[in-house]
Each structure stands twice: as structure tokens, then as C-alpha cells.
Design an enzyme around this catalytic site. Structure first.
Site, PDB file in Angstrom:
ATOM      1  N   LYS A 116       0.814  -1.356   0.125  1.00  0.00           N
ATOM      2  CA  LYS A 116      -0.072   0.073   0.027  1.00  0.00           C
ATOM      3  C   LYS A 116       0.702   1.321  -0.123  1.00  0.00           C
ATOM      4  O   LYS A 116       0.363   2.197  -0.706  1.00  0.00           O
ATOM      5  CB  LYS A 116      -0.716  -0.019   1.169  1.00  0.00           C
ATOM      6  N   LYS A 199      -5.121  -9.240  -7.069  1.00  0.00           N
ATOM      7  CA  LYS A 199      -6.414  -9.478  -6.277  1.00  0.00           C
ATOM      8  C   LYS A 199      -7.527  -8.651  -6.840  1.00  0.00           C
ATOM      9  O   LYS A 199      -7.195  -7.172  -7.310  1.00  0.00           O
ATOM     10  CB  LYS A 199      -6.016  -9.048  -5.089  1.00  0.00           C
ATOM     11  N   LYS A 202     -11.178  -3.009  -4.252  1.00  0.00           N
ATOM     12  CA  LYS A 202     -12.153  -1.843  -4.247  1.00  0.00           C
ATOM     13  C   LYS A 202     -11.373  -0.678  -5.138  1.00  0.00           C
ATOM     14  O   LYS A 202     -12.021   0.129  -5.575  1.00  0.00           O
ATOM     15  CB  LYS A 202     -12.427  -1.101  -2.648  1.00  0.00           C
TER      16      LYS A 202
END
Ligand code: TYM
Length: 338
Positions: A116, A199, A202
Site C-alpha cells: 500500500k 487481487k 475496491k
């Protein structure tokens, strides 16, 4: 002698962006499956969401939307405790204590932080770095023994076990349980529809990469029709899907949506081309997801009712958390009035 802990489930989802098919199959559907089997506590982890920037004018609604997803999928506030994290301040309080138990070296190994924060780790919030200690607090505040999550959260649940073990060892107590991650079924890692090596999330660039729980029937069908595949038909056995990431993902999604197994799906569709499999998958997904999307929209039209459910759940959560936090303070030696 080790203490026997009552079986108790805790899990949570961040209200950052909408809910995806990954959240549904990897988490919510499995939360529903555990409901009634043991005590179940499901949280909308809004304090986790703010580890990256969230528009204050959208956060409350995003929190309601996750709650609406829980309810629409079949979580029952009379059976499970449903609440949002920020209404139970004990999460933050135990989180601080765990910041003092967890080691910087442990945090440095967390792959999700690396993914991230990427190359701009210096600019990431301190909260994003400390996030796994707050997640451990979420779980251990209720002495939860079972945590259903998708594959991507496994490392964080393992860290929770390390924090519990170090706390118990440092203070010479047997107070926190060694929580088990529950990662089972065919869809613990739902992949991106345009790139089977990534993956489904969102925050992907294109909406076509994911199915959202709020997508309507036409859009769901369109996304599966356009999903990336290879030219080969489905193989005779599961081994034949090795190195075919996109094909494997669609088979796993089908298996999970139909409460079946990838083996059984392959047995049924052996030799089928995409012209046959994709429409069957789209029909199944529409049948399962569209009614939930409609129910979410209906629930979102009455935000006061969702707020009421979350406030009631928070009250129940506070009642469970308070004695565990108080005992933790006593163990650590923090003075409190009696
Ligand atoms: P979050 O909000 O990213 O995701 C919520 C849940 O959905 C699962 N999930 C997936 N499963 C399969 N395939 C996918 N593509 C996919 N995408 C998401 C996640 O594994 C997760 O189970 N840190 C957590 C939230 C959290 C938590 C907790 C979870 C905070 N405290 C305590 C359990 C217990 C997170 O960011 O999940």
C-alpha cells in the site's frame, strides 16, 4: 495450565470504497455461514479506513453501506453483534497498548504495508504502519478465537497471535487467546477480472476489473462477458487449470457462488468453451447478487435505521469489551478508579 476460551468469531471490513465480490465471497458470505454456530461479532472498521485519506462527507455513508451489505447478505443483528469500530473507544485504547507490545521489526515484515505504501512509505500515515496492532486489538478485545478473513489478511491474523503470545509472556498471564485465522472455501482470494494475477480490490483502476455488490443485473452480466480468459476450453480436471489464472478464478467464483467445489464445477463443465461457461456464470452471479444489491439500496434509503442497528450493536460490543479492557489495564499496571 492454559485457559479455555469460549469460541467467539470476530471479523471486520473497512468502509473505503464500495464492497466487491471479493469482500462478499472472501468474507461476508462466510460470516453468514458462521452465524448461529458460535457467538459472532462483525464490525465496520472505520478507524482502519482513515489510515488513508477518506473524505469526511463520504465516510459515514460508506460505513452505512458496509453495514447494509452485512444485513442484505443475511447477518441478523439479533444473532450477531453488528457495529462500527469508532463507537467503541476500547478498540483505540487496546490498540495503543498493543503498539507498545508489537515490535517495529514485526511491522516491517507486513507485506500489505509495503504494497500500500509502495515507494512513498515516508509519506504514508503512521496509522497505516501501526494498523496491524489495531487489528489485533479489534480481535483480542473480545477474546475472539476465530477470525474469518480472505487470504490477504492471513499475515495480520498471525501477527495478532504473536502479539497475544508476547503480551501473555511479558506479563506472565494466560489472558489473550491464540486466535485462529479461518481461511476456507474456494474463494479466499478472488482475482481481478482483467488480470488474474492481481487481487480483485475496491481501488483498482477500472470498474470492469471488479464486481461490486451494488452492480445491477446487466452490469454484472457485462463484466463477466468481458472478463479476460484464454482461448482454451475448460479442462477435464482441476490440474488442467494450473497456469491459467483467469480461468481458475472464474471456476472458483462459480464454485463459491453455487456452494460447490472447483472439482465439481470442472466435472460439470469439462470441455465447455467460454461461450457456454461465461453466460452460466453470469446468470448464477445475477441470481445471487442482484437481490442483495436491491436490498442494500432499500436499506440505504433509510439511513436512520442503519444508524440505529449500529448504535445498538455498539452498545452490546462495549459491554463485552469493557471488562476485558479493564483487566488488561490491571495486568499492565495502569491505574484506574474503581
Ligand atoms: P478489507 O476491508 O480490505 O477486506 C475485508 C475482507 O474481505 C476480504 N477480501 C477478499 N477476500 C477474497 N478475495 C478478495 N479479492 C478480497 N478482497 C478483500 C479480506 O480478506 C477481508 O477478510 N484489515 C482488514 C479489516 C480488519 C479486520 C479486523 C479483519 C480490521 N480489523 C479484525 C478481521 C479482524 C481489511 O483491511 O480488510
Amino acid at each position: 495450565m492454559t485457559q479455555a476460551f469460549t469460541p467467539r468469531v470476530f471479523s471486520g471490513i473497512k468502509p473505503s470504497g464500495g464492497l466487491t465480490l471479493g469482500n462478499y465471497l472472501g468474507a461476508i458470505k462466510r460470516f453468514v455461514g458462521m452465524q448461529g454456530q458460535m457467538e459472532t461479532i462483525y464490525c465496520v472498521v472505520d478507524m482502519h479506513a482513515i489510515t488513508v485519506w477518506q473524505d469526511p462527507s463520504e465516510l459515514a455513508n460508506a460505513t452505512r453501506e458496509v453495514a447494509a451489505g452485512y444485513l442484505a447478505a443475511g447477518l441478523d443483528p439479533a444473532t450477531s453483534i453488528l457495529f462500527n469500530q469508532s463507537q467503541v473507544s476500547a478498540h483505540a485504547e487496546l490498540g495503543w497498548i498493543f503498539n507498545c507490545v508489537a515490535r517495529v521489526g514485526w511491522m516491517n515484515r507486513m507485506t500489505q504495508f509495503k504494497d500500500k505504501a509502495g515507494s512513498s512509505a515516508e509519506k504514508a500515515s503512521l496509522g497505516l504502519y501501526a494498523y496491524p496492532a489495531l487489528m489485533a486489538a479489534d480481535i483480542l478485545l473480545y477474546h475472539a478465537t476465530h477470525v474469518p478473513v480472505g487470504e490477504d489478511q492471513k499475515q495480520h491474523v498471525e501477527l495478532t497471535r504473536d502479539i497475544a503470545a508476547k503480551f501473555n509472556h511479558d506479563f506472565k498471564v494466560d489472558f489473550f487467546p491464540r486466535t485462529e485465522p479461518v481461511i476456507d472455501g474456494p474463494a479466499t482470494r478472488v482475482m481481478n477480472l482483467r488480470d488474474g494475477t492481481k487481487k480483485m480490490s475496491k481501488s483498482g483502476e477500472s470498474d470492469m476489473e471488479r464486481i461490486n455488490m451494488t452492480d445491477g443485473a446487466d452490469l454484472i452480466a457485462k463484466k463477466f462477458k468481458k472478463a479476460k480468459t484464454d482461448p482454451e476450453p475448460l479442462p477435464e480436471t482441476l490440474e488442467g487449470l494450473k497456469d491459467r489464472a483467469e480461468a481458475r478464478n472464474l471456476v472458483d467464483i462459480y464454485a463459491s457462488l453455487s456452494d460447490s467445489t472447483p472439482e465439481a464445477v470442472i466435472a460439470e463443465y469439462a470441455g465447455a468453451g467460454w461461450g457456454r461457461f461465461k453466460p452460466a456464470l453470469a446468470d448464477l452471479a445475477v441470481e445471487k447478487l442482484a437481490p442483495m444489491g436491491d436490498e442494500m439500496a432499500r436499506l440505504m434509503a433509510d439511513p436512520a435505521e442503519i444508524d440505529r442497528v449500529l448504535a445498538e450493536g455498539s452498545e452490546k460490543a462495549r459491554a463485552l469489551a469493557a471488562p476485558i479492557l479493564a483487566q488488561t489495564y490491571d495486568i499492565v499496571g495502569l491505574l484506574r478508579g474503581r
